[in-house]
Design an enzyme around this catalytic site. Structure first.
Site, PDB file in Angstrom:
ATOM      1  N   ASN A   7      14.139  -7.755   0.610  1.00  0.00           N
ATOM      2  CA  ASN A   7      12.715  -8.099   0.737  1.00  0.00           C
ATOM      3  C   ASN A   7      12.230  -8.481  -0.655  1.00  0.00           C
ATOM      4  O   ASN A   7      11.863  -7.630  -1.462  1.00  0.00           O
ATOM      5  CB  ASN A   7      11.952  -6.894   1.291  1.00  0.00           C
ATOM      6  CG  ASN A   7      10.469  -7.188   1.467  1.00  0.00           C
ATOM      7  OD1 ASN A   7       9.984  -8.241   1.063  1.00  0.00           O
ATOM      8  ND2 ASN A   7       9.756  -6.250   2.058  1.00  0.00           N
ATOM      9  N   ARG A  73      13.803 -11.113   4.265  1.00  0.00           N
ATOM     10  CA  ARG A  73      12.456 -11.182   4.820  1.00  0.00           C
ATOM     11  C   ARG A  73      11.777 -12.445   4.278  1.00  0.00           C
ATOM     12  O   ARG A  73      11.771 -12.675   3.064  1.00  0.00           O
ATOM     13  CB  ARG A  73      11.655  -9.961   4.393  1.00  0.00           C
ATOM     14  CG  ARG A  73      10.231 -10.054   4.874  1.00  0.00           C
ATOM     15  CD  ARG A  73       9.400  -8.938   4.328  1.00  0.00           C
ATOM     16  NE  ARG A  73       8.030  -9.077   4.821  1.00  0.00           N
ATOM     17  CZ  ARG A  73       6.955  -8.813   4.106  1.00  0.00           C
ATOM     18  NH1 ARG A  73       7.070  -8.387   2.867  1.00  0.00           N
ATOM     19  NH2 ARG A  73       5.765  -8.967   4.618  1.00  0.00           N
ATOM     20  N   HIS A 162       3.321  -9.239  10.020  1.00  0.00           N
ATOM     21  CA  HIS A 162       3.913  -7.938  10.398  1.00  0.00           C
ATOM     22  C   HIS A 162       4.737  -8.052  11.690  1.00  0.00           C
ATOM     23  O   HIS A 162       4.981  -7.052  12.359  1.00  0.00           O
ATOM     24  CB  HIS A 162       2.833  -6.865  10.658  1.00  0.00           C
ATOM     25  CG  HIS A 162       2.153  -6.343   9.440  1.00  0.00           C
ATOM     26  ND1 HIS A 162       0.855  -5.900   9.482  1.00  0.00           N
ATOM     27  CD2 HIS A 162       2.579  -6.153   8.175  1.00  0.00           C
ATOM     28  CE1 HIS A 162       0.488  -5.475   8.282  1.00  0.00           C
ATOM     29  NE2 HIS A 162       1.530  -5.626   7.470  1.00  0.00           N
ATOM     30  N   LEU A 191      -0.625   0.176  10.726  1.00  0.00           N
ATOM     31  CA  LEU A 191      -1.701   0.572   9.816  1.00  0.00           C
ATOM     32  C   LEU A 191      -1.108   1.084   8.509  1.00  0.00           C
ATOM     33  O   LEU A 191      -0.760   2.262   8.383  1.00  0.00           O
ATOM     34  CB  LEU A 191      -2.566   1.664  10.482  1.00  0.00           C
ATOM     35  CG  LEU A 191      -3.045   1.350  11.914  1.00  0.00           C
ATOM     36  CD1 LEU A 191      -3.765   2.546  12.523  1.00  0.00           C
ATOM     37  CD2 LEU A 191      -3.936   0.119  11.922  1.00  0.00           C
ATOM     38  N   ARG A 223      -8.148  -5.453   1.603  1.00  0.00           N
ATOM     39  CA  ARG A 223      -8.606  -6.675   2.280  1.00  0.00           C
ATOM     40  C   ARG A 223      -9.747  -6.346   3.235  1.00  0.00           C
ATOM     41  O   ARG A 223      -9.735  -5.307   3.891  1.00  0.00           O
ATOM     42  CB  ARG A 223      -7.471  -7.320   3.083  1.00  0.00           C
ATOM     43  CG  ARG A 223      -6.355  -7.838   2.224  1.00  0.00           C
ATOM     44  CD  ARG A 223      -5.336  -8.598   3.052  1.00  0.00           C
ATOM     45  NE  ARG A 223      -4.061  -8.602   2.356  1.00  0.00           N
ATOM     46  CZ  ARG A 223      -2.910  -8.237   2.891  1.00  0.00           C
ATOM     47  NH1 ARG A 223      -2.851  -7.842   4.152  1.00  0.00           N
ATOM     48  NH2 ARG A 223      -1.806  -8.264   2.180  1.00  0.00           N
ATOM     49  N   GLY A 313       1.924   3.719   7.172  1.00  0.00           N
ATOM     50  CA  GLY A 313       1.539   4.934   6.432  1.00  0.00           C
ATOM     51  C   GLY A 313       0.305   5.628   6.999  1.00  0.00           C
ATOM     52  O   GLY A 313       0.252   6.854   7.094  1.00  0.00           O
ATOM     53  N   GLU A 316       1.091   6.724  10.915  1.00  0.00           N
ATOM     54  CA  GLU A 316       2.096   7.766  11.120  1.00  0.00           C
ATOM     55  C   GLU A 316       1.679   9.130  10.582  1.00  0.00           C
ATOM     56  O   GLU A 316       2.240  10.146  10.976  1.00  0.00           O
ATOM     57  CB  GLU A 316       3.416   7.356  10.432  1.00  0.00           C
ATOM     58  CG  GLU A 316       4.083   6.158  11.068  1.00  0.00           C
ATOM     59  CD  GLU A 316       5.223   5.605  10.222  1.00  0.00           C
ATOM     60  OE1 GLU A 316       5.849   6.369   9.462  1.00  0.00           O
ATOM     61  OE2 GLU A 316       5.472   4.386  10.316  1.00  0.00           O
ATOM     62  N   GLU A 345      10.897  -1.876   9.072  1.00  0.00           N
ATOM     63  CA  GLU A 345      11.029  -3.335   9.102  1.00  0.00           C
ATOM     64  C   GLU A 345      12.403  -3.791   8.629  1.00  0.00           C
ATOM     65  O   GLU A 345      12.961  -4.752   9.150  1.00  0.00           O
ATOM     66  CB  GLU A 345       9.927  -3.970   8.235  1.00  0.00           C
ATOM     67  CG  GLU A 345       8.572  -3.909   8.907  1.00  0.00           C
ATOM     68  CD  GLU A 345       7.411  -4.153   7.965  1.00  0.00           C
ATOM     69  OE1 GLU A 345       7.005  -3.204   7.264  1.00  0.00           O
ATOM     70  OE2 GLU A 345       6.909  -5.277   7.931  1.00  0.00           O
TER      71      GLU A 345
HETATM   72  P1  ADP Z   1       2.634  -0.514   2.832  1.00  0.00           P
HETATM   73  O1  ADP Z   1       1.735  -1.180   3.819  1.00  0.00           O
HETATM   74  O2  ADP Z   1       2.408  -0.976   1.431  1.00  0.00           O
HETATM   75  O3  ADP Z   1       4.064  -0.446   3.261  1.00  0.00           O
HETATM   76  P2  ADP Z   1       2.227   2.208   3.786  1.00  0.00           P
HETATM   77  O4  ADP Z   1       2.722   1.827   5.147  1.00  0.00           O
HETATM   78  O5  ADP Z   1       2.917   3.331   3.087  1.00  0.00           O
HETATM   79  O6  ADP Z   1       2.149   1.003   2.771  1.00  0.00           O
HETATM   80  O7  ADP Z   1       0.686   2.585   3.950  1.00  0.00           O
HETATM   81  C1  ADP Z   1      -0.127   2.964   2.898  1.00  0.00           C
HETATM   82  C2  ADP Z   1      -1.296   3.750   3.456  1.00  0.00           C
HETATM   83  O8  ADP Z   1      -0.795   4.840   4.219  1.00  0.00           O
HETATM   84  C3  ADP Z   1      -2.181   4.326   2.372  1.00  0.00           C
HETATM   85  O9  ADP Z   1      -3.550   4.148   2.727  1.00  0.00           O
HETATM   86  C4  ADP Z   1      -1.837   5.804   2.380  1.00  0.00           C
HETATM   87  O10 ADP Z   1      -2.967   6.594   2.115  1.00  0.00           O
HETATM   88  C5  ADP Z   1      -1.363   6.062   3.786  1.00  0.00           C
HETATM   89  N1  ADP Z   1      -0.320   7.109   3.761  1.00  0.00           N
HETATM   90  C6  ADP Z   1       0.979   6.941   3.398  1.00  0.00           C
HETATM   91  N2  ADP Z   1       1.627   8.137   3.469  1.00  0.00           N
HETATM   92  C7  ADP Z   1       0.735   9.064   3.851  1.00  0.00           C
HETATM   93  C8  ADP Z   1       0.781  10.479   4.097  1.00  0.00           C
HETATM   94  N3  ADP Z   1       1.898  11.159   3.943  1.00  0.00           N
HETATM   95  N4  ADP Z   1      -0.358  11.082   4.485  1.00  0.00           N
HETATM   96  C9  ADP Z   1      -1.490  10.396   4.657  1.00  0.00           C
HETATM   97  N5  ADP Z   1      -1.620   9.053   4.443  1.00  0.00           N
HETATM   98  C10 ADP Z   1      -0.535   8.390   4.056  1.00  0.00           C
END
Ligand code: ADP
Length: 364
Positions: A7, A73, A162, A191, A223, A313, A316, A345
């Site tokens: 990626n 990717r 995505h 998300l 964004r 993030g 989940e 991904e």
């Molecule tokens: P990306 O989109 O860059 O891959 P992620 O999927 O990790 O990033 O998402 C980032 C978001 O997820 C952030 O807003 C972060 O606060 C939230 N997040 C990631 N891990 C956790 C966690 N363990 N607990 C709560 N929120 C989380």
């Protein structure tokens, strides 16, 4: 067989090495801050070289020949790529043609691809596009109601992003529900820092929230998501902003960061909200409200939905925060399941690369 997934982003290269068909992860890593001071890589060429060095030293591979295929990717495949594609000179050219649609992402993806084509003995390199899964969206959903000539002239339309994640979640949900995808209607919400939501009917994307670029749709880390374009003109006029300045505001300074004034990271925003910060609370309320609005719209469009799947993030890791969304879905559509399904991904890219590899081998 070993499959390497690359990626190659604008400032980092992430990689994962898998053993297929077991789908087990052998190694993963990231070369960060490419081009910045103190980084291991001045550019993407050096970045890929660093990835190779790490794989050979850490993963007990004796030679690069042990890597049977490489999956890349690619953010934007325009209307050309409806599925993953074996990379050859023509495909490289076609990805180059999509640069106007994704000027920040596609050049970085291409830099990784081009160097990999030089250094890997395998010719089996596959491009997997973020946009491809959404190519099944009907025209009445992807055409913007502006003069049609802009679609014809500049290919301005909704593409959606995505896609690899939404596809992965749909397939995984089918396994969880023990039903074929052809019998399911799903809403998948990715998300993360970027957020998008997709309506999936019988395994096909039929509507998605991101648009011509990843700026449209849900509120995100930095964004804005949906906003009245006239509001944008108004701000530009009043503050005498250039297009580039406004672009930066909407893409990098809005969303959770813009409203809360604290952070793009939900964890920090939640901490501040728990301490009583009103703007942090408001940012979370906007996010949840917009998520509800999109889920409501997609529930309506699909008619009957087997499951709403939350991933990324935010999706989940924040079950209490998302509880009002879950409760509302249950109230409106009691038979719809609400599932948390972790995304991967890179694994999806590896799977798609593997499928193409097998298909090609059979065809020979
Ligand atoms: P990306 O989109 O860059 O891959 P992620 O999927 O990790 O990033 O998402 C980032 C978001 O997820 C952030 O807003 C972060 O606060 C939230 N997040 C990631 N891990 C956790 C966690 N363990 N607990 C709560 N929120 C989380």
């Amino acid at each position: 067989m070993n499959i390497l997934v690359i990626n190659s982003g604008s400032s980092s290269i992430k990689y994962k090495l898998f053993d297929f068909p077991k789908e087990s992860l052998i190694d993963k890593g990231e070369i960060e801050k490419i081009g910045e001071k103190g980084s291991k890589a001045k550019n993407h060429t050096q970045g890929i070289d660093e990835v190779i060095k790490r794989i050979l030293s850490k993963s007990k591979l004796t030679s690069l020949e042990n890597i049977a295929a490489v999956g890349h990717r690619v953010v934007h495949g325009g209307e050309k790529f409806k599925q993953p594609h074996l990379i050859d000179k023509l495909v490289v050219k076609q990805i180059e043609e999509c640069i106007t649609l994704a000027p920040l992402h596609n050049p970085a993806n291409l830099a990784g691809i081009k160097h990999c084509l030089k250094v890997f003995p395998t010719n089996f390199q596959v491009a997997v596009f973020d946009t491809a899964f959404h190519q099944t969206i009907p025209d009445y959903s992807y055409i913007y109601p502006i003069p049609y000539k802009y679609y014809k002239k500049y290919k301005v339309r909704k593409y959606g992003f995505h896609g690899t994640s939404h596809q992965f979640i749909a397939q995984k949900t089918a396994r969880i529900l023990k039903k074929p995808l052809s019998k399911l209607r799903l809403i998948t919400a990715h998300l993360g820092n970027g957020c998008s939501i997709t309506a999936i009917n019988q395994g096909k994307s039929v509507a998605t929230s991101m648009g011509f670029t990843p700026l449209e749709g849900l509120m995100m880390g930095t964004r804005s998501g949906d906003i009245d374009t006239a509001a944008v003109f108004n701000i530009m006029k009043k503050d005498k902003l250039t297009i580039e300045q406004m672009d930066k505001i909407l893409n990098k300074q809005s969303g959770f960061l813009g409203v809360s004034g604290i952070s793009n990271d939900l964890r920090n925003v939640r901490k501040a909200a728990a301490k009583g910060n009103q703007r942090a609370k408001l940012a979370i309320e906007i996010f949840i409200n917009r998520l509800k609005e999109y889920i409501g719209a997609y529930l309506f469009c699909l008619g009957k939905v087997d499951a709403v799947c939350l991933t990324g993030g935010i999706g989940e890791n924040n079950p209490e925060l998302l509880k009002p969304v879950k409760n509302q879905i249950k109230k409106i559509s009691p038979k719809t399941k609400v599932l948390t399904v972790p995304t991967d991904e890179e694994l999806m890219i590896a799977k798609l690369t593997y499928q193409l590899f097998i298909k090609n081998k059979r065809g020979k």
